[in-house]
Structure formats: C-alpha cells, structure tokens
Design an enzyme around this catalytic site. Structure first.
Site, mmCIF file in Angstrom:
data_model
loop_
_atom_site.group_PDB
_atom_site.id
_atom_site.type_symbol
_atom_site.label_atom_id
_atom_site.label_comp_id
_atom_site.label_asym_id
_atom_site.label_seq_id
_atom_site.Cartn_x
_atom_site.Cartn_y
_atom_site.Cartn_z
ATOM 1 N N HIS A 1 -34.915 15.370 -65.891
ATOM 2 C CA HIS A 1 -35.357 16.101 -64.681
ATOM 3 C C HIS A 1 -34.504 15.651 -63.496
ATOM 4 O O HIS A 1 -33.281 15.714 -63.579
ATOM 5 C CB HIS A 1 -36.859 15.849 -64.493
ATOM 6 C CG HIS A 1 -37.556 16.708 -63.487
ATOM 7 N ND1 HIS A 1 -37.011 17.805 -62.888
ATOM 8 C CD2 HIS A 1 -38.822 16.610 -62.984
ATOM 9 C CE1 HIS A 1 -37.886 18.347 -62.066
ATOM 10 N NE2 HIS A 1 -39.003 17.650 -62.099
ATOM 11 N N ASP B 1 -28.218 19.668 -60.680
ATOM 12 C CA ASP B 1 -27.833 18.248 -60.707
ATOM 13 C C ASP B 1 -26.366 18.022 -61.042
ATOM 14 O O ASP B 1 -25.889 16.884 -60.966
ATOM 15 C CB ASP B 1 -28.700 17.509 -61.734
ATOM 16 C CG ASP B 1 -30.144 17.426 -61.255
ATOM 17 O OD1 ASP B 1 -31.057 17.763 -62.021
ATOM 18 O OD2 ASP B 1 -30.335 17.061 -60.073
ATOM 19 N N HIS C 1 -30.987 24.469 -68.643
ATOM 20 C CA HIS C 1 -32.203 24.611 -67.825
ATOM 21 C C HIS C 1 -33.238 25.386 -68.613
ATOM 22 O O HIS C 1 -32.912 26.299 -69.353
ATOM 23 C CB HIS C 1 -31.885 25.357 -66.514
ATOM 24 C CG HIS C 1 -32.901 25.127 -65.458
ATOM 25 N ND1 HIS C 1 -34.068 25.834 -65.408
ATOM 26 C CD2 HIS C 1 -32.939 24.241 -64.446
ATOM 27 C CE1 HIS C 1 -34.786 25.403 -64.389
ATOM 28 N NE2 HIS C 1 -34.127 24.439 -63.776
#
Ligand code: SDX
Length: 430
Positions: free
Chosen positions: A267, A363, A306
């Site tokens: 995450h 990210d 994702h």
C-alpha cells in the site's frame, strides 16, 4: 427485462429472485438460499474484498479502466492544477468547495491547532533513535485520543468537526517531529505565519536561523503531492479506518489504524520500496535481468499495478511531470529517474505487464520527488499519510452518518477441527 437475478439452487431446484441495485446484489439476499431448513443460508466468499462493495460513498470516484479520479466530482487534474491542499481537504470533508469566508475560517482553525500537548513531545522522545517514522506516527496519532477524551462522543457533529480540524492540523507536526527524532535534531514548533505546507517544511528543515524561509516552488510541489494523495475511495487504509470506526471508537484510534494499514509495502509503503528497488537495480543495464526476476516471481515491480486502475494511474502522470519541475528547482539530476523511466518503458512494452494490465501507480515516481526534496525513504509514507488524512476523515465522517452501516464483522469458512476431547497436560506429558 428486470433489474434482478433469477438464481436456481441445483441442490433443491428452488429458484430465487435477487434484486440488482447500483450494479450489486445484497449479500444478505443470499441468506435465503438453503440446502434444507436446518442448513445455514449462502454467504459470499471474497478474500481481500476483490469484488465486494462495503459502503455507499460520495467522496471519491474512480474509473479504473479509463484512469479517471474525481474528488467530490472534480477531476484530480483540475484540482492539482488550480486548487491547494487545504481547499481540497475542505472539499473532501464538507462535500463542496468553500466560500471565501468558509475557507478563511477553515485555514485559521487549522493554523491555530498545529501545536500538540508537550507530553506528546516527551513520549515521542522515548522512541529508539532509529525508530521508523511511520511507527512513531501511528503511535502518536493513536495517543492523541488520550488528550481529547471528548472525541469519543462521536454522535456530536461539532465535536467531530473539532477532532477533524485537530487531526488535519497536527499530522504535519507529528510527521515532522518523527523525522527530526530520526535525525537526532531538536523538534521545531509550528510557525503560524506560514501556510500549511510551508509550516511543515519549517518544522522539518529549520535549523539555527531565526525564521525558516521555505522555497515557494518546493512548497507548491509538496502541496500538489498532498492533493494527489488526499483520498482514493475504499483502499486498504480507508477500509481499515471504516472497519475500526464502525465500532464507534474515537477518530484518532480509527485514523491510527489507517496509518498502520498504509505502512504496508503493498500500500503506501510502496513509495519507499520503489526507491530501494531502483537503488538495487543500480543502472539501466540491470533492468532486463530484474524484469526476468519479476516474471519468475523472485521480484515484484514496486510502484506498478493496482487493484482498481487497469490503465495508467492519473496521479502517476501528474507526479511524473512534477518530478521534472522539482528537479529543475533542486538541480538534482537523479540517475534513479532515468532507471525509473527506462523501467516503465520496458514494462509497458512487455507482454507480462500488458496482459496483467500493470501500469505505474501513484507510488512509482513520488519517491523520486521526495528524495529530491531531501526526504529519506522512511519518510515517504509519512508524507503519504499527511496527504491522506482528509480522505480518511471524510470516509469516517460518511461512515458515522450512514444509517445503513453496522459494526464490521465478516463471516468465515471454518477449516479447523471440531469436537476434540481435551486431555490435560499432566496426562498428555505423562
Ligand atoms: C497504493 O487501493 C488503492 O487505491 C491504493 C492506493 C491509494 O491511493 O490508496 O492507490 C495506493 O497502495 C498503490 C499500490 C502501491 N503498491 C505497489 O506498488 C506494490 C506493487 N503492486 C502490487 O503488489 C499489486 O499490484 C497491488 C497490491 C497494488 C494490487 O494487487 P492485487 O489487485 O491484489 O493484484 P494481484 O496481486 O492479484 O496481481 C494480479 C497479477 C498477479 O499475477 P498472477 O498471479 O496472475 O500471475 O499481477 C501480478 C500478480 O503477481 N502483479 C505483479 C505486480 N502487481 C501485480 N507482478 C509484478 N509486479 C507487480 N507490481
């Protein structure tokens, strides 16, 4: 044609009509389907809630196939370009953009709640010298519940608003102090003359100068990054906040659980893992062997993939552009950026990633900007948490007001033993 499923139970021949609403069936409607009167009704089994809606929400909309992200209906691209983090935080929490008067009151309230009780400083100084800032942040957010016991009265809307203001205001203070602790530097108190993000930079980087003077371009880049991280519907940490919040605990305890979920490398912890991965790859020549490692399961391409986006994460596009702007300011030509861009190029042309619809997520590039802004990798997820706080609180506020919500308590499929005869240790070991 009707909005319903006709289900035939082949064990009994019975048929059932299950209504379809908003693209879902109610799992509770499966309970009527029984093999016989003594058997329990059917339940849905969905590890990781891959195909389960847990709530109705108006906070954030994502279209994973089209790569669309909207906060309260406003496209992320427009908010990142034209708004600021405090205005976006107001929008997420209140559901609409503020008037000038509302914004000024919101900004004033948050500015004048950035201080924390001195005891917070005392216990933060008790952490080991090398404590991970995310561990410190999770603990200190949870500890705030002991300084504001009235926050347990979650039925009072004005009380909830006060705690929401406090948490948005104090998260940068706690995050900056976690950073200063890890650096062995004195904690810097908030400077109420500065904007939200400028004040955060001051608490992070001020040394012996009388007044820290933040670079407005850096402050702007960080403010945009906070906007991009502000909410993302029912992600792992939002689900944690809602699940813990469903027991009607105070919001500090609920948000502390969100910080814990975000810490995980799958995450929010991925931004830190991406940088370590790029450093490990070391040069563009090593990319093909790394990609082979991913394909044979020995590596994971952190910052890629994702649950919802099966297209390019719209936030990654904006961050990738912001990276070039920040490097222009900092004059840092980061060799890792070249590796990241080459890695992305190769991956987007490779069948393994195309077939699995794996694209860069939020990210993948954010860590490169944070590194250029002089943050060490262990601070990256703290920055994510500060940005995500208004989103967690908007989800929590919606949960508290949702009459349909109940305490989160899922079923299980039991796979263990049954009805064993207990033999006391004295006999077992004789
Ligand atoms: C965030 O949910 C959110 O909205 C989160 C977030 C937010 O704003 O809150 O967007 C923030 O958490 C972004 C994600 C950051 N995490 C990473 O970058 C870590 C690397 N990515 C993954 O581990 C993975 O893609 C997840 C966790 C993000 C999603 O996992 P899923 O949806 O459970 O998908 P999966 O693990 O079932 O993968 C499907 C397939 C598998 O291959 P097969 O078993 O079918 O052969 O794709 C493969 C996976 O092995 N796969 C990857 C991969 N991600 C998935 N293979 C290599 N590298 C990857 N990064």
């Amino acid at each position: 044609m009707t909005d319903s499923l006709t289900v035939r139970d082949n064990r009994t021949g019975a048929e059932y009509e299950l209504p379809i609403t908003d693209g879902t069936i109610r799992a509770a409607d499966l309970g009527q389907i029984k093999a016989d009167d003594d058997s329990p009704g059917l339940a849905a089994y969905d590890p990781g809630f891959v195909n389960t809606a847990s709530c109705r929400s108006a906070v954030t909309y994502i279209d994973g196939e089209a790569g669309i992200l909207e906060y309260r209906g406003y496209p992320i691209e427009q908010l990142a370009e034209h708004s600021n983090f405090l205005e976006v935080a107001y929008l997420l929490i209140h559901g609409e953009l503020p008037t000038q008067e509302q914004y000024q009151a919101w900004e004033h309230d948050i500015t004048y709640h950035t201080f924390v009780h001195e005891n917070v400083k005392s216990f933060m100084q008790g952490f080991r010298y090398d404590a991970h800032p995310m561990g410190m942040l999770m603990a200190s957010v949870g500890a705030l519940s002991t300084f504001y016991p009235e926050s347990r009265t979650i039925s009072d809307a004005e009380n909830r608003r006060m705690q929401i203001v406090r948490m948005i205001a104090k998260m940068p203070t706690l995050g900056a102090w976690s950073f200063r602790h890890a650096q062995g530097k004195p904690y810097v108190y908030p400077d109420n003359d500065l904007s939200y993000t400028e004040n955060f930079l001051s608490m992070l980087f001020k040394m012996s100068e009388y007044k820290y003077e933040p670079d407005p371009r850096i402050a702007k880049a960080l403010d945009t990054l906070f906007i991009l991280h502000a909410d993302h519907e029912q992600n792992c940490s939002a689900n944690a906040v809602r699940s813990v919040g469903s027991s009607q605990v105070d919001p500090y305890s609920a948000v502390a659980s969100g910080v814990g979920a975000l810490f995980g490398p799958l995450h929010g912890g991925a931004n830190e893992s991406v940088l370590r991965m790029l450093r490990r790859i070391g040069s563009t020549e090593n990319i093909p062997s790394f990609i082979e490692g991913v394909k044979n399961g020995n590596e994971r391409l952190m910052g890629f993939g994702h649950r919802v986006y099966k297209n390019y994460d719209p936030r990654a596009k904006i961050i990738k552009k912001a990276a070039d702007d920040v490097f222009e300011v900092t004059g840092v030509t980061n060799p890792l950026l070249d590796i990241a861009k080459e890695l992305e190029k190769i991956a987007l042309e490779d069948e393994y990633f195309i077939q699995r619809k794996l694209y860069p997520n939020v990210d993948f590039y954010s860590g490169l900007i944070y590194e250029a802004l002089q943050f060490p990798p262990e601070m990256f997820t703290v920055l994510f948490a500060i940005g995500r706080t208004p989103g967690w609180l908007a989800q929590w506020e919606e949960l508290v007001q949702d009459k349909e919500q109940k305490i989160a308590r899922p079923k299980q499929i039991y796979t263990g033993d049954r009805g064993l005869e207990f033999v006391p240790a004295s006999k077992r070991w004789a």
